[in-house]
Scaffold this motif. Structure first.
Motif, PDB file in Angstrom:
ATOM      1  N   HIS A 250       0.829  -1.206   0.000  1.00  0.00           N
ATOM      2  CA  HIS A 250       0.000   0.000   0.000  1.00  0.00           C
ATOM      3  C   HIS A 250       0.865   1.259   0.000  1.00  0.00           C
ATOM      4  N   ASN A 251       2.006   1.206   0.682  1.00  0.00           N
ATOM      5  CA  ASN A 251       2.929   2.348   0.631  1.00  0.00           C
ATOM      6  C   ASN A 251       3.405   2.582  -0.796  1.00  0.00           C
ATOM      7  N   GLN A 252       3.710   1.500  -1.507  1.00  0.00           N
ATOM      8  CA  GLN A 252       4.173   1.625  -2.887  1.00  0.00           C
ATOM      9  C   GLN A 252       3.064   2.154  -3.798  1.00  0.00           C
ATOM     10  N   LEU A 253       1.828   1.733  -3.556  1.00  0.00           N
ATOM     11  CA  LEU A 253       0.703   2.271  -4.337  1.00  0.00           C
ATOM     12  C   LEU A 253       0.522   3.755  -4.068  1.00  0.00           C
ATOM     13  N   ALA A 254       0.770   4.182  -2.826  1.00  0.00           N
ATOM     14  CA  ALA A 254       0.694   5.615  -2.511  1.00  0.00           C
ATOM     15  C   ALA A 254       1.761   6.390  -3.271  1.00  0.00           C
ATOM     16  N   VAL A 255       2.955   5.803  -3.399  1.00  0.00           N
ATOM     17  CA  VAL A 255       4.025   6.449  -4.164  1.00  0.00           C
ATOM     18  C   VAL A 255       3.594   6.644  -5.613  1.00  0.00           C
ATOM     19  N   LEU A 256       2.965   5.618  -6.199  1.00  0.00           N
ATOM     20  CA  LEU A 256       2.465   5.757  -7.568  1.00  0.00           C
ATOM     21  C   LEU A 256       1.459   6.896  -7.669  1.00  0.00           C
ATOM     22  N   ALA A 257       0.597   7.021  -6.665  1.00  0.00           N
ATOM     23  CA  ALA A 257      -0.409   8.089  -6.685  1.00  0.00           C
ATOM     24  C   ALA A 257       0.233   9.469  -6.663  1.00  0.00           C
ATOM     25  N   THR A 258       1.364   9.599  -5.967  1.00  0.00           N
ATOM     26  CA  THR A 258       2.039  10.904  -5.947  1.00  0.00           C
ATOM     27  C   THR A 258       2.608  11.248  -7.318  1.00  0.00           C
ATOM     28  N   TYR A 259       2.936  10.236  -8.126  1.00  0.00           N
ATOM     29  CA  TYR A 259       3.462  10.509  -9.465  1.00  0.00           C
ATOM     30  C   TYR A 259       2.423  11.202 -10.343  1.00  0.00           C
ATOM     31  N   VAL A 260       1.151  10.910 -10.099  1.00  0.00           N
ATOM     32  CA  VAL A 260       0.088  11.520 -10.908  1.00  0.00           C
ATOM     33  C   VAL A 260      -0.608  12.647 -10.146  1.00  0.00           C
ATOM     34  N   ASN A 261       0.044  13.106  -9.077  1.00  0.00           N
ATOM     35  CA  ASN A 261      -0.456  14.237  -8.272  1.00  0.00           C
ATOM     36  C   ASN A 261      -1.847  13.987  -7.700  1.00  0.00           C
ATOM     37  N   ASP A 262      -2.114  12.749  -7.330  1.00  0.00           N
ATOM     38  CA  ASP A 262      -3.404  12.404  -6.732  1.00  0.00           C
ATOM     39  C   ASP A 262      -3.211  12.267  -5.222  1.00  0.00           C
ATOM     40  N   GLU A 263      -3.342  13.389  -4.512  1.00  0.00           N
ATOM     41  CA  GLU A 263      -3.113  13.377  -3.069  1.00  0.00           C
ATOM     42  C   GLU A 263      -4.143  12.537  -2.322  1.00  0.00           C
ATOM     43  N   LEU A 264      -5.390  12.570  -2.782  1.00  0.00           N
ATOM     44  CA  LEU A 264      -6.439  11.821  -2.101  1.00  0.00           C
ATOM     45  C   LEU A 264      -6.169  10.319  -2.168  1.00  0.00           C
ATOM     46  N   LEU A 265      -5.812   9.828  -3.340  1.00  0.00           N
ATOM     47  CA  LEU A 265      -5.500   8.407  -3.493  1.00  0.00           C
ATOM     48  C   LEU A 265      -4.256   8.031  -2.695  1.00  0.00           C
ATOM     49  N   ALA A 266      -3.270   8.910  -2.656  1.00  0.00           N
ATOM     50  CA  ALA A 266      -2.064   8.645  -1.880  1.00  0.00           C
ATOM     51  C   ALA A 266      -2.379   8.543  -0.389  1.00  0.00           C
ATOM     52  N   VAL A 267      -3.218   9.459   0.118  1.00  0.00           N
ATOM     53  CA  VAL A 267      -3.608   9.416   1.531  1.00  0.00           C
ATOM     54  C   VAL A 267      -4.315   8.102   1.850  1.00  0.00           C
ATOM     55  N   TYR A 268      -5.209   7.691   0.960  1.00  0.00           N
ATOM     56  CA  TYR A 268      -5.940   6.434   1.157  1.00  0.00           C
ATOM     57  C   TYR A 268      -4.964   5.266   1.343  1.00  0.00           C
ATOM     58  N   HIS A 269      -3.984   5.152   0.448  1.00  0.00           N
ATOM     59  CA  HIS A 269      -3.063   4.014   0.522  1.00  0.00           C
ATOM     60  C   HIS A 269      -2.077   4.150   1.680  1.00  0.00           C
ATOM     61  N   TYR A 270      -1.672   5.356   2.023  1.00  0.00           N
ATOM     62  CA  TYR A 270      -0.810   5.525   3.200  1.00  0.00           C
ATOM     63  C   TYR A 270      -1.558   5.100   4.466  1.00  0.00           C
ATOM     64  N   PHE A 271      -2.831   5.472   4.563  1.00  0.00           N
ATOM     65  CA  PHE A 271      -3.623   5.035   5.713  1.00  0.00           C
ATOM     66  C   PHE A 271      -3.739   3.509   5.742  1.00  0.00           C
ATOM     67  N   ARG A 272      -3.987   2.930   4.580  1.00  0.00           N
ATOM     68  CA  ARG A 272      -4.062   1.456   4.514  1.00  0.00           C
ATOM     69  C   ARG A 272      -2.734   0.827   4.899  1.00  0.00           C
ATOM     70  N   SER A 273      -1.639   1.470   4.542  1.00  0.00           N
ATOM     71  CA  SER A 273      -0.313   0.960   4.875  1.00  0.00           C
ATOM     72  C   SER A 273      -0.064   0.941   6.376  1.00  0.00           C
ATOM     73  N   LEU A 274      -0.721   1.859   7.095  1.00  0.00           N
ATOM     74  CA  LEU A 274      -0.547   1.948   8.551  1.00  0.00           C
ATOM     75  C   LEU A 274      -1.583   1.120   9.312  1.00  0.00           C
ATOM     76  N   ALA A 275      -2.741   0.899   8.721  1.00  0.00           N
ATOM     77  CA  ALA A 275      -3.848   0.241   9.430  1.00  0.00           C
ATOM     78  C   ALA A 275      -3.854  -1.267   9.210  1.00  0.00           C
ATOM     79  N   VAL A 276      -2.700  -1.909   9.355  1.00  0.00           N
ATOM     80  CA  VAL A 276      -2.571  -3.360   9.181  1.00  0.00           C
ATOM     81  C   VAL A 276      -1.736  -3.912  10.329  1.00  0.00           C
TER      82      VAL A 276
END
Length: 427
Positions: A250-276
């Motif tokens: 999920h952290n890696q998916l958040a990194v991909l989201a930052t490449y396309v400037n999608d902050e909302l999608l990045a936040v979602y995956h960063y939260f998922r990366s922590l909530a496990v």
């Protein structure tokens, strides 16, 4: 003193002898305990050989480029040693972090290539010891370096695909198996434990495959936002499916989201990366950096002063004009003390943006996403709490305006979030 590198012939023979020890070394008894001891001894021998070969590799890299044939052969020999340990004695491999050492072998070469690409031309290290006579390699055209780099990434991708196949064959797993549950009923506890180790190894391999695909796409021409990240995202999502309690993919998916400037999608995956159960250690720091970047974006929006009154004003307008809208044929759906308008307007005359939304809704959508991320940032960092109400009311107002658009128009805009291939379950 002069340090000379071994010849390719000498290196090849020495590596060959080290990788295939005499039969007496690997002879085993019929006793399971003796067989396990023999396996551990062989794994230890291969591990020591790999460590020695890595020392030779460091010497080679003082005088040669990372893509020279003898350097490549030496790396492959080290890789074969690590792979043999993983397949022969998984317990030993875990204790000595062999899988990570194997990835570091690839990652170091990736960084060497990327450093030369950034410089525009290949070069040699500026921090080498003056006591070593260095050979200055010829300069290679940057396009050739890029081609070799992409070839290396493709070759490494093939290696990790093969490793997954070998691991699953060793433990009796279907080659297309991607679920976390036990696929074969009747396994005893020992077999289940081995199966989980295999699943975890395949999970890591899928993350490495995603990273390799990500690096390959990073070094393609054009704006990062226009690149196709679906291959990397697919590997990460398979890793999630294989081991849901890991936060790394999920952290890696958040990194991909930052490449396309999608902050909302990045936040979602960063939260998922922590909530496990096994959160990714750096996800929190990455999230704080993203929230700080979002705070700067939020500061560029129209001033928040009076946003609460704007919302109140809009609600009053909606109440007073409800009857006239109904008279014009617009459908209304009660929602508490307000209404949710399912518009029947014709948007054909509105300018449409690349997301499929009318231009005025596109701007609202953009502002809403910035404010929604800002709300999460305030709550996560516990800073600027005094601004929360204003941000919240403005975000609610924008959300209601988005929901008031025609269904087809809204779906066209939200559906476009998946065109980058990294949606991962969020619009």
């Amino acid at each position: 003193w002069m340090m000379s590198a071994p010849s390719e012939k000498t290196l090849s023979s020495s590596v060959s002898a080290s990788l295939f020890p005499p039969a007496a070394v690997v002879s085993s008894s019929s006793s399971p305990a003796a067989s396990k001891a023999s396996s551990q001894a062989l794994a230890q021998q291969r591990y020591n050989q790999a460590i020695n070969l890595e020392k030779q590799l460091r010497v080679f890299l003082q005088t040669k480029l990372p893509f020279d044939s003898d350097v490549r052969d030496l790396r492959n020999s080290i890789r074969e040693s690590y792979e043999a340990i993983i397949l022969e004695d998984h317990e030993f491999a875990e204790c000595h972090d062999v899988e990570q050492a194997l990835w570091r072998l690839h990652y170091k070469q990736i960084e060497e290539f990327r450093a030369r690409i950034r410089k525009g031309v290949p070069g040699t290290s500026a921090t080498a010891s003056p006591s070593v006579t260095r050979v200055v390699p010829r300069k290679e055209p940057i396009l050739k370096v890029l081609a070799i780099f992409k070839s290396f990434l493709s070759e490494a991708t093939g290696f990790y695909h093969e490793l997954i196949l070998k691991l699953r064959a060793k433990y009796g797993l279907p080659q297309d198996y991607l679920a976390y549950e036990d696929p074969v009923p009747g396994f005893d506890e020992t077999k289940r434990a081995e199966l989980k180790k295999c699943q975890l190894s395949c999970h890591r391999c899928l993350i490495y495959l995603g990273d390799l695909a990500r690096y390959k796409e990073l070094h393609r021409d054009g704006d990062l936002r226009s690149h196709d990240w679906s291959v990397a995202a697919n590997y990460y999502l398979k890793a999630v499916s294989l081991w849901p309690s890991s936060g790394n993919p999920h952290n890696q998916l958040a990194v991909l989201a930052t490449y396309v400037n999608d902050e909302l999608l990045a936040v979602y995956h960063y939260f998922r990366s922590l909530a496990v159960d096994n959160p990714f250690s750096t996800a929190r720091d990455n999230l704080i950096l993203l929230f700080e970047k979002n705070r700067q974006h939020y500061a560029q929006l129209p001033p928040a002063t009076g946003e609460a009154s704007v919302l109140t004003s809009k609600m009053e307008v909606r109440k007073t004009t409800e009857k006239s809208r109904l008279a014009k044929g617009d459908k209304m759906l009660p929602l508490g003390d307000g209404v949710l308008k399912l518009a029947v307007k014709d948007y054909n005359q509105q300018s449409i943006d690349s997301k499929g939304l009318p231009s005025f809704l596109s701007e609202i959508r953009k502002n809403f996403r910035v404010r929604f991320v800002r709300l999460n940032g305030i709550l996560f960092t516990r800073t600027s709490l005094e601004t929360f109400l204003d941000v919240y009311l403005a975000a609610v107002c924008e959300l209601e305006q988005l929901l008031s658009s025609a269904d087809s128009t809204l779906e066209a805009g939200l559906g476009s979030e998946h065109r980058s291939g990294i949606g991962g379950g969020i619009c």
